[in-house]
Design a protein around this motif. Structure first.
Motif, PDB file in Angstrom:
ATOM      1  N   GLN A 137      11.328  -8.870  18.197  1.00 54.38           N
ATOM      2  CA  GLN A 137      10.006  -8.447  17.774  1.00 54.38           C
ATOM      3  C   GLN A 137       9.237  -9.603  17.139  1.00 54.38           C
ATOM      4  O   GLN A 137       8.053  -9.817  17.407  1.00 54.38           O
ATOM      5  CB  GLN A 137      10.111  -7.294  16.778  1.00 54.38           C
ATOM      6  N   VAL A 138       9.951 -10.397  16.308  1.00 51.31           N
ATOM      7  CA  VAL A 138       9.306 -11.561  15.685  1.00 51.31           C
ATOM      8  C   VAL A 138       8.911 -12.575  16.750  1.00 51.31           C
ATOM      9  O   VAL A 138       7.811 -13.150  16.709  1.00 51.31           O
ATOM     10  CB  VAL A 138      10.234 -12.204  14.643  1.00 51.31           C
ATOM     11  N   ARG A 139       9.785 -12.783  17.727  1.00 54.42           N
ATOM     12  CA  ARG A 139       9.460 -13.712  18.810  1.00 54.42           C
ATOM     13  C   ARG A 139       8.190 -13.275  19.537  1.00 54.42           C
ATOM     14  O   ARG A 139       7.305 -14.085  19.825  1.00 54.42           O
ATOM     15  CB  ARG A 139      10.619 -13.812  19.795  1.00 54.42           C
ATOM     16  N   ALA A 140       8.130 -11.981  19.816  1.00 56.76           N
ATOM     17  CA  ALA A 140       6.962 -11.454  20.520  1.00 56.76           C
ATOM     18  C   ALA A 140       5.707 -11.606  19.675  1.00 56.76           C
ATOM     19  O   ALA A 140       4.623 -11.957  20.184  1.00 56.76           O
ATOM     20  CB  ALA A 140       7.185  -9.987  20.883  1.00 56.76           C
ATOM     21  N   ASP A 141       5.832 -11.366  18.371  1.00 53.78           N
ATOM     22  CA  ASP A 141       4.671 -11.493  17.486  1.00 53.78           C
ATOM     23  C   ASP A 141       4.196 -12.946  17.388  1.00 53.78           C
ATOM     24  O   ASP A 141       2.992 -13.214  17.322  1.00 53.78           O
ATOM     25  CB  ASP A 141       5.024 -10.954  16.098  1.00 53.78           C
ATOM     26  N   VAL A 142       5.148 -13.898  17.354  1.00 57.09           N
ATOM     27  CA  VAL A 142       4.780 -15.317  17.318  1.00 57.09           C
ATOM     28  C   VAL A 142       4.019 -15.697  18.578  1.00 57.09           C
ATOM     29  O   VAL A 142       2.983 -16.382  18.528  1.00 57.09           O
ATOM     30  CB  VAL A 142       6.031 -16.199  17.149  1.00 57.09           C
ATOM     31  N   ARG A 143       4.509 -15.244  19.711  1.00 56.30           N
ATOM     32  CA  ARG A 143       3.821 -15.569  20.979  1.00 56.30           C
ATOM     33  C   ARG A 143       2.437 -14.944  21.028  1.00 56.30           C
ATOM     34  O   ARG A 143       1.490 -15.545  21.546  1.00 56.30           O
ATOM     35  CB  ARG A 143       4.678 -15.109  22.157  1.00 56.30           C
ATOM     36  N   THR A 144       2.307 -13.765  20.465  1.00 54.65           N
ATOM     37  CA  THR A 144       0.995 -13.115  20.440  1.00 54.65           C
ATOM     38  C   THR A 144       0.031 -13.852  19.515  1.00 54.65           C
ATOM     39  O   THR A 144      -1.144 -14.067  19.847  1.00 54.65           O
ATOM     40  CB  THR A 144       1.133 -11.654  19.975  1.00 54.65           C
ATOM     41  N   ALA A 145       0.539 -14.258  18.348  1.00 53.38           N
ATOM     42  CA  ALA A 145      -0.323 -14.906  17.358  1.00 53.38           C
ATOM     43  C   ALA A 145      -0.690 -16.328  17.740  1.00 53.38           C
ATOM     44  O   ALA A 145      -1.834 -16.763  17.542  1.00 53.38           O
ATOM     45  CB  ALA A 145       0.375 -14.890  15.992  1.00 53.38           C
ATOM     46  N   ARG A 181       4.183 -13.689   7.559  1.00 52.94           N
ATOM     47  CA  ARG A 181       4.499 -12.876   8.733  1.00 52.94           C
ATOM     48  C   ARG A 181       5.811 -13.280   9.378  1.00 52.94           C
ATOM     49  O   ARG A 181       6.562 -12.438   9.879  1.00 52.94           O
ATOM     50  CB  ARG A 181       3.375 -12.981   9.773  1.00 52.94           C
ATOM     51  N   PHE A 182       6.107 -14.603   9.397  1.00 59.45           N
ATOM     52  CA  PHE A 182       7.254 -15.080  10.171  1.00 59.45           C
ATOM     53  C   PHE A 182       8.227 -15.952   9.361  1.00 59.45           C
ATOM     54  O   PHE A 182       9.423 -15.879   9.546  1.00 59.45           O
ATOM     55  CB  PHE A 182       6.766 -15.886  11.388  1.00 59.45           C
TER      56      PHE A 182
END
Length: 423
Positions: free
Chosen positions: A7-15, A83-84
């Protein structure tokens, strides 16, 4: 990085995985993986969208063009993001899908059949020390699709074959960037284009300099390779050149002198000029400040004079080279500050230009004269530069700590020009 959830990986890619930040993250990875271990890198910010995105990530308002990014600060900002809380290497691994390589690790060597090496081979450049690093960079960071790679590298190799890529020598001939472009693609080497970017990367590797981070640095690298960004914008100011030709070009220049008009010469002018410009042995004065040339014109002094207007441009160096090849004796005078001394040293050591009133005795005389006249001289600022033609000059300038601009000694310079006594 098993402890980072999907989920964190996906959020980093989104941000942070959007197109405006793509080049920024690539340059950050290059810096981390570089054997030189730089503490910063240059981020290109060509538009408002990119500038805003990079400013948000870096935590500081940046300006359009390019900015220097401190790796330690970037890493600290990323770690502190609630966030990360990831470091720079972790962010890059998530965004690029591979870990950051150690600078000491051996990257896979391109095969001889690699399109980049094959293109260079056609021009005898595949064994250059920069060839394989360039090929590796193309595959890792070049942002050229596999389907386009062969076409772009073929054009890049053709352009590179026409450049001066030996860092130990200075260009002896100049070519316009427009002339390097394909006839059916006259703008392919303009700033911002893919071909320009990958050619300049090879040029930076060849000259062992950092990749250019902005328009000024790109122009400097082109010029280092013997390329004028265009053949009409850059000029060199000249006055009373005693041209020997009876052709229409020579008559047009001498006609301007008769009218009391200096001439701004471009690269295109030099291409159109006859091979021989002046007779062997003629003495041509070279100054740094246009005020000297202006004063000579107003005083009706017809001594041949070339004005560099600061650091010599490509067209100025091309003109000096032509005059020297004709057997002219060139004599330079500039400001007694570290910039003027740097110009003098370069012209003296690399371009066989003699010096005119640029000794320690001349500097001392100018400082003493200013003291007698109670004239204020500017403070001498900047890093001292050695003066191998007169080692005492640099020492004396550092001790006196005063700059002497050409306008300060203008009467003496005009007297020399009037009497043809340049030494």
């Amino acid at each position: 990085m098993a402890d980072v959830s999907e989920q964190v990986r996906a959020d980093v890619r989104t941000a942070w995985g959007g197109e405006p930040l793509r080049g920024f993250w690539e340059r950050a990875r290059e810096a981390l993986e570089s054997p030189k271990r730089p503490d910063r890198f240059s981020a290109e910010l060509p538009d408002e969208r990119t500038r805003a995105a990079v400013s948000e990530v870096y935590g500081r308002e940046l300006y359009l063009g390019h900015s220097r990014i401190m790796l330690a600060k970037l890493d600290r900002v990323l770690r502190s993001d609630p966030r990360f809380e990831l470091d720079l290497a972790q962010v890059l691994e998530i965004l690029h899908g591979r870990p950051v390589a150690s600078p000491d690790a051996d990257a896979p060597e391109p095969e001889s059949s690699d399109p980049a090496l094959a293109a260079l081979s056609a021009h005898g450049l595949d064994r250059a020390r920069w060839a394989r690093p360039w090929a590796r960079w193309l595959h890792q960071y070049g942002r050229v699709s596999e389907t386009e790679l062969a076409g772009f590298t073929a054009r890049a190799a053709a352009v590179l074959a026409a450049l001066a890529l030996d860092p130990a020598t200075t260009p002896v001939q100049w070519v316009s960037r427009s002339d390097l472009a394909a006839p059916d693609a006259p703008h392919e080497l303009d700033d911002g284009g893919t071909l320009s970017r990958i050619v300049l990367r090879a040029a930076a590797l060849a000259h062992d300099v950092e990749p250019p981070g902005g328009a000024r640095e790109r122009q400097a690298l082109w010029e280092r390779c013997g390329v004028a960004v265009n053949d009409v914008a850059g000029t060199v100011l000249s006055w009373a050149l005693p041209l020997t030709g009876d052709d229409s070009w020579s008559r047009s220049i001498t006609g301007r002198t008769e009218l009391g008009l200096p001439t701004h010469l471009t690269h295109r002018d030099l291409v159109a000029a006859p091979e021989r410009l002046v007779e062997r042995g003629v003495v041509v004065a070279v100054c740094e400040n246009p005020r000297v040339l202006e004063a000579a014109v107003r005083a009706g002094i017809r001594h041949p004079l070339v004005c560099l207007s600061g650091h010599p441009s490509t067209v100025a160096l091309a003109l000096l080279r032509r005059l020297h090849a004709n057997g002219a004796r060139l004599r330079y005078h500039g400001d007694f500050d570290w910039t003027g001394v740097t110009i003098a040293r370069s012209l003296w050591s690399e371009h066989e230009v003699g010096l005119w009133r640029m000794s320690a005795a001349d500097y001392r005389e100018a400082v003493d004269l200013a003291a007698r006249d109670r004239s204020d001289l500017p403070n001498l600022v900047g890093t001292p530069v050695e003066t191998p033609w007169d080692p005492q000059l640099a020492e004396l300038m550092s001790t006196a700590s005063r700059a002497v601009e050409e306008e300060t000694v203008l009467p003496a310079l005009l007297a020399d020009l009037r009497d043809a006594a340049l030494s």
